[in-house]
Write an enzyme that holds these catalytic residues in place. Sequence first.
Site, PDB file in Angstrom:
ATOM      1  N   ARG A 150      36.829  49.239  38.035  1.00  0.00           N
ATOM      2  CA  ARG A 150      38.268  48.969  38.859  1.00  0.00           C
ATOM      3  C   ARG A 150      38.863  50.132  37.814  1.00  0.00           C
ATOM      4  O   ARG A 150      39.729  50.706  38.498  1.00  0.00           O
ATOM      5  CB  ARG A 150      38.871  47.650  38.704  1.00  0.00           C
ATOM      6  N   TYR A 151      39.177  50.025  36.698  1.00  0.00           N
ATOM      7  CA  TYR A 151      39.835  50.848  35.861  1.00  0.00           C
ATOM      8  C   TYR A 151      38.981  52.063  35.519  1.00  0.00           C
ATOM      9  O   TYR A 151      37.678  51.983  35.493  1.00  0.00           O
ATOM     10  CB  TYR A 151      39.973  50.182  34.186  1.00  0.00           C
ATOM     11  N   ARG A 154      36.613  51.941  32.297  1.00  0.00           N
ATOM     12  CA  ARG A 154      35.988  50.848  31.796  1.00  0.00           C
ATOM     13  C   ARG A 154      35.411  49.980  32.902  1.00  0.00           C
ATOM     14  O   ARG A 154      36.050  50.102  34.085  1.00  0.00           O
ATOM     15  CB  ARG A 154      36.643  49.950  30.730  1.00  0.00           C
ATOM     16  N   CYS A 163      25.446  30.364  33.540  1.00  0.00           N
ATOM     17  CA  CYS A 163      26.300  30.106  32.171  1.00  0.00           C
ATOM     18  C   CYS A 163      25.685  29.178  31.715  1.00  0.00           C
ATOM     19  O   CYS A 163      25.244  28.000  32.404  1.00  0.00           O
ATOM     20  CB  CYS A 163      27.679  30.064  32.588  1.00  0.00           C
ATOM     21  N   CYS A 167      32.667  26.327  34.237  1.00  0.00           N
ATOM     22  CA  CYS A 167      34.221  26.043  34.370  1.00  0.00           C
ATOM     23  C   CYS A 167      34.804  25.892  35.530  1.00  0.00           C
ATOM     24  O   CYS A 167      34.670  26.780  36.306  1.00  0.00           O
ATOM     25  CB  CYS A 167      34.939  27.308  33.360  1.00  0.00           C
ATOM     26  N   CYS A 170      36.736  28.989  36.922  1.00  0.00           N
ATOM     27  CA  CYS A 170      36.111  30.421  37.160  1.00  0.00           C
ATOM     28  C   CYS A 170      36.292  31.328  38.277  1.00  0.00           C
ATOM     29  O   CYS A 170      36.478  30.529  39.477  1.00  0.00           O
ATOM     30  CB  CYS A 170      34.685  30.172  37.070  1.00  0.00           C
ATOM     31  N   ARG A 172      34.871  33.529  39.130  1.00  0.00           N
ATOM     32  CA  ARG A 172      33.648  34.258  39.717  1.00  0.00           C
ATOM     33  C   ARG A 172      32.986  33.205  40.464  1.00  0.00           C
ATOM     34  O   ARG A 172      31.695  33.207  40.534  1.00  0.00           O
ATOM     35  CB  ARG A 172      32.607  34.811  38.620  1.00  0.00           C
ATOM     36  N   ASP A 348      43.980  32.474  37.355  1.00  0.00           N
ATOM     37  CA  ASP A 348      43.808  33.010  38.806  1.00  0.00           C
ATOM     38  C   ASP A 348      44.003  32.258  40.036  1.00  0.00           C
ATOM     39  O   ASP A 348      43.845  31.003  39.894  1.00  0.00           O
ATOM     40  CB  ASP A 348      42.393  33.521  38.816  1.00  0.00           C
ATOM     41  N   ASP A 385      45.948  38.589  35.982  1.00  0.00           N
ATOM     42  CA  ASP A 385      44.942  39.576  36.830  1.00  0.00           C
ATOM     43  C   ASP A 385      45.468  39.438  38.201  1.00  0.00           C
ATOM     44  O   ASP A 385      45.286  38.305  38.921  1.00  0.00           O
ATOM     45  CB  ASP A 385      43.663  39.058  36.396  1.00  0.00           C
ATOM     46  N   LYS A 392      45.099  43.834  35.468  1.00  0.00           N
ATOM     47  CA  LYS A 392      45.782  43.091  34.648  1.00  0.00           C
ATOM     48  C   LYS A 392      47.134  43.299  34.374  1.00  0.00           C
ATOM     49  O   LYS A 392      47.287  44.694  33.974  1.00  0.00           O
ATOM     50  CB  LYS A 392      45.042  42.647  33.148  1.00  0.00           C
TER      51      LYS A 392
HETATM   52  C1  LIG Z   1      39.366  42.856  32.433  1.00  0.00           C
HETATM   53  C2  LIG Z   1      38.563  43.731  33.007  1.00  0.00           C
HETATM   54  C3  LIG Z   1      38.181  44.796  32.288  1.00  0.00           C
HETATM   55  C4  LIG Z   1      38.392  44.944  30.711  1.00  0.00           C
HETATM   56  O1  LIG Z   1      40.121  45.256  30.551  1.00  0.00           O
HETATM   57  P1  LIG Z   1      40.486  45.043  29.140  1.00  0.00           P
HETATM   58  O2  LIG Z   1      42.033  45.052  29.684  1.00  0.00           O
HETATM   59  O3  LIG Z   1      40.306  46.444  28.478  1.00  0.00           O
HETATM   60  O4  LIG Z   1      40.173  43.911  28.519  1.00  0.00           O
HETATM   61  C5  LIG Z   1      37.522  45.753  32.916  1.00  0.00           C
HETATM   62  N1  LIG Z   1      37.052  45.668  34.240  1.00  0.00           N
HETATM   63  C6  LIG Z   1      37.378  44.658  34.896  1.00  0.00           C
HETATM   64  C7  LIG Z   1      37.110  44.501  36.504  1.00  0.00           C
HETATM   65  C8  LIG Z   1      38.145  43.627  34.434  1.00  0.00           C
HETATM   66  O5  LIG Z   1      38.522  42.690  35.318  1.00  0.00           O
HETATM   67  S1  SF4 Z   2      34.313  31.314  33.125  1.00  0.00           S
HETATM   68 FE1  SF4 Z   2      32.692  31.387  34.897  1.00  0.00          FE
HETATM   69  S2  SF4 Z   2      31.597  33.039  33.962  1.00  0.00           S
HETATM   70 FE2  SF4 Z   2      32.793  32.308  32.331  1.00  0.00          FE
HETATM   71  S3  SF4 Z   2      31.506  30.803  31.197  1.00  0.00           S
HETATM   72 FE3  SF4 Z   2      32.904  29.852  32.851  1.00  0.00          FE
HETATM   73  S4  SF4 Z   2      31.620  29.477  34.543  1.00  0.00           S
HETATM   74 FE4  SF4 Z   2      30.814  31.215  33.461  1.00  0.00          FE
END
Ligand SMILES: *Cc1c(COP(=O)(O)O)cnc(C)c1O
Ligand code: SF4
Length: 458
Positions: A150-151, A154, A163, A167, A170, A172, A348, A385, A392
């Site tokens: 996305r960025y 990174r 995991c 959580c 989560c 995801r 989120d 986010d 973010k």
């Molecule tokens: C949070 C995140 C990152 C890392 O972002 P930082 O602000 O550098 O911690 C990289 N890729 C994705 C998709 C993210 O959600």
């Molecule tokens: S937040 Fe989601 S990915 Fe992270 S440890 Fe919890 S369940 Fe796993």
Amino acid sequence: MTQTQEYTADLPLAPKPSADRSVFDHKDLRDDDYWRAIPAYADLSAGEFHDHRFQSRNSITSLKKLRGVLGPLVGEAFYKDVEQGLALSPMSLRISPYLVGLIDWREPETDPLRIQFLPMGSRMLPDHPELALDSLHEQEDSPVPGLTHRYADRALFLTLDTCPVYCRFCTRSYAVGLDTEEVEKVHFGALAERWERVFDYIESRPELEDIVISGGDVANLKAEHIEYIGRRLLAIEHVRRMRYATKAPAIMPQKIVTDTAWVDALAGVVAEGRKLHKEVVLHTHFNHPREITEISRRGLNGLMERGIWVRNQTVLQRGVNDEVDTMQLLTRRLSYVNVHPYYTFVHDMVRGVEELRTTLATAQELEKEVRGRTAGFNTPTFVLDTMGGGGKRNVHSHEYYDRETGIAVFTSPAVRPGQHFFYFDPLDELDPAIARKWADPAERAAMIAAARTAATSS
Ligand SMILES: *Cc1c(COP(=O)(O)O)cnc(C)c1O
Ligand code: SF4
């Protein structure tokens, strides 16, 4: 030296009053045999309980197992409530014995650790009407399976989809966990083959300098996988920084105490990185000061001795850490065990956890109270986010925020210039008359359109 003495001698002195006792609360780490209050763990020695193999083998993955462990510690009404919660919940259940031992089962309704991992039907609220399942659009920014780019500089590498605990909050939930009745999940398939495509992609993009190695959770990677991924990425010249993301220090600190093969593998990658002048750190995920105990300190001390830096990302949750005192204590306790608080995330917009979300205003107020309490490098940045893949944003940086309708609008020039991103406060925190307007699709659309217009003209 003399000069300084003369100089200070001339200045008027302003003696600072001694610190209040509560200033030292962060050092007060739990060190009793708390697990012995749990019927199934009553006979376990510290050595047996504080073993990562015991912890993962005995993690609780069903209501039946929970009953087997707690027995009569909680009443039938509570089990029924959890059963209802699980039926409504998109996430799988998985809780470590460590967490079970730390939960106050006399008051599970309000316990900040119970709230994060074990749903209670009676406490849940209907989802916000604007809420989406993959709320951050991680899959949309995915050029190859298991990588989110996305960025510009990174990327987020989702190495596996399990995991050590699950959580409730989560983001995801579209990908991690075992299948539940609610969510037909995307499975990432055979690991190694998929990883190769990720490495190839990273190699093909010289602008990628920073890789988040996440999951799921890298605690579930074997030691040799930690090492393999680490060395493979270090060998890519343009990769300068890596972070391994695991919740283990917070929910199963035994992992970093007794899984020496795993810690050795990580330490090996960190040392190799240092030789190459590349930064390799661990990112973890503490949400409440009670998650940090004497055994956590032991594990984290071990990491420090190996030169492994740890940063923390917290998720702001109602009833867990949305009080000033709790957030301040968490921040100072993390600093005390050498974990740098990095981010505090506004919860989120994900399904099934509406009662955990806070207003944006709550996050802003907490930020004001926390900043200045300890060193700046140990003060988290409060971020949101954004839904829709805007990335973010600092919670104070909105273009528009109406606390009445609970609509906030952000822009994200570095990620998706020209677009607007929305956050919606939970409806039960709004005036009931306005909350009712949200139930009407036409009113809802009008409120959102008005917010967008106001954000554009501001
Ligand atoms: C949070 C995140 C990152 C890392 O972002 P930082 O602000 O550098 O911690 C990289 N890729 C994705 C998709 C993210 O959600
Ligand atoms: S937040 Fe989601 S990915 Fe992270 S440890 Fe919890 S369940 Fe796993």
